[in-house]
Scaffold this motif. Sequence first.
Motif, PDB file in Angstrom:
ATOM      1  N   ARG A 242       6.065   9.640 -13.376  1.00  0.00           N
ATOM      2  CA  ARG A 242       5.640   9.319 -12.027  1.00  0.00           C
ATOM      3  C   ARG A 242       4.292   8.832 -12.262  1.00  0.00           C
ATOM      4  N   SER A 243       4.275   7.661 -11.170  1.00  0.00           N
ATOM      5  CA  SER A 243       3.015   6.668 -11.174  1.00  0.00           C
ATOM      6  C   SER A 243       1.412   7.609 -10.932  1.00  0.00           C
ATOM      7  N   GLY A 244       0.821   7.129 -11.406  1.00  0.00           N
ATOM      8  CA  GLY A 244      -0.636   8.134 -11.765  1.00  0.00           C
ATOM      9  C   GLY A 244      -1.777   7.372 -11.073  1.00  0.00           C
ATOM     10  N   SER A 245      -1.654   6.073 -10.682  1.00  0.00           N
ATOM     11  CA  SER A 245      -2.749   5.125 -10.496  1.00  0.00           C
ATOM     12  C   SER A 245      -3.709   5.711  -9.301  1.00  0.00           C
ATOM     13  N   SER A 246      -3.007   6.340  -8.055  1.00  0.00           N
ATOM     14  CA  SER A 246      -3.674   6.711  -7.056  1.00  0.00           C
ATOM     15  C   SER A 246      -4.426   8.065  -7.525  1.00  0.00           C
TER      16      SER A 246
ATOM     17  N   GLY B 169       0.874  -1.218   0.026  1.00  0.00           N
ATOM     18  CA  GLY B 169       0.012   0.014  -0.152  1.00  0.00           C
ATOM     19  C   GLY B 169       0.672   1.249   0.048  1.00  0.00           C
ATOM     20  N   ASN B 170       2.120   1.209   0.581  1.00  0.00           N
ATOM     21  CA  ASN B 170       2.789   2.258   0.433  1.00  0.00           C
ATOM     22  C   ASN B 170       4.027   2.368  -0.777  1.00  0.00           C
ATOM     23  N   MET B 171       3.695   1.660  -1.680  1.00  0.00           N
ATOM     24  CA  MET B 171       4.579   1.632  -2.900  1.00  0.00           C
ATOM     25  C   MET B 171       3.736   1.712  -4.282  1.00  0.00           C
ATOM     26  N   THR B 172       2.619   2.590  -4.014  1.00  0.00           N
ATOM     27  CA  THR B 172       2.024   2.900  -5.228  1.00  0.00           C
ATOM     28  C   THR B 172       2.629   4.339  -5.904  1.00  0.00           C
ATOM     29  N   ASN B 173       3.388   4.923  -5.111  1.00  0.00           N
ATOM     30  CA  ASN B 173       4.056   6.218  -5.600  1.00  0.00           C
ATOM     31  C   ASN B 173       5.595   6.011  -6.220  1.00  0.00           C
ATOM     32  N   TYR B 174       5.602   6.025  -7.442  1.00  0.00           N
ATOM     33  CA  TYR B 174       7.170   5.895  -7.713  1.00  0.00           C
ATOM     34  C   TYR B 174       7.497   6.673  -9.172  1.00  0.00           C
TER      35      TYR B 174
ATOM     36  N   TRP C 204      14.450   1.402 -14.509  1.00  0.00           N
ATOM     37  CA  TRP C 204      14.404   1.871 -13.234  1.00  0.00           C
ATOM     38  C   TRP C 204      13.148   2.260 -12.675  1.00  0.00           C
ATOM     39  N   THR C 205      12.727   1.799 -11.417  1.00  0.00           N
ATOM     40  CA  THR C 205      11.737   2.046 -10.675  1.00  0.00           C
ATOM     41  C   THR C 205      12.147   2.463  -9.362  1.00  0.00           C
TER      42      THR C 205
END
Length: 300
Positions: A273-277, A205-210, A228-229
């Motif tokens: 950058r991740s955008g799922s959230s 749950g704390n790895m959605t932002n990357y 790279w992530t």
Amino acid sequence: MGNDILGLPVAEFTLTCYVMPYVIYDFCHVPWKLKGIVNEQCSKSRQSPINIVTKKTKLNHLLTPLKFTGYQEAFRSTLKNNGHSVTITVPHVATVSEGNLLNTYRAVQFHFHWGKDGGPGSEHTVDGEQYPMEMHIVHMRQDFKNLDAALGDPTGVAVLGFFYEVPLSNRKYDGFIEALKNVVESGSNTTIDGISLSNLIPSEGNMTNYYRYSGSLTTPSCTEAVVWTVFENPIPLSHDQLSAFSKLKFHGGKSMVKTFRPVQPRKGRVVYRSGSSVLLASFTLLLLCVTSALGLSQFN
């Protein structure tokens, strides 16, 4: 022959541009020399690490949460001081996929880069901030037979990068930190048991932002074959836990500190950058608006 951070054979070398005590040549801006052999890879255009400038990152809604399999499996392996870091081989099948990774990647090993006694030491930086330490979990595409073959493809390797911060002690690392006492000398190793990759990283749950970008290995051969992530949320460790890494010794006996390569020029590369959230929040807001509108319409 020596070994680089990934355990791949290279010519015997002294690591340079790592703020180490025995610098012989600078590969930050010029090709890297291995005992008279120039490694041109280290001066190419997609080198790592980089400084991630958050306002210049590009939102990508395809960067959804990653899928981890085998990460919760506890394993027994060898912790090794290879003269410039500590590494652990992952002996079982643990994979990462999804999150717009176009393939499934199998974990090979993980290692660390750190500063001095808890001081700045991460390889990647965010808006110029350097964290005390960074862990790299190295994966190779599962359709390759070995890591050497995977490095021949621009997307052959996927590395997950995790930062550390110093607010409090992390009990999940107690066994690992204790094992460091057995690998102080360069070339030494010890058996470590009962660890799992999931215990070393944040909860899912704390790895959605990357952040995601195309880059290279951060040690020679500097091969540009890495997806790279880099995760935004750091892992907590105490100052004493971080300082335990500085008690290790380089090949030659000097204190193993500041084991990071400085950031390299981005040279036009896009960092996503991740955008799922964000996407989920937008969808939820839209759904609430539609529901509210439909509810109001019943009274008109």
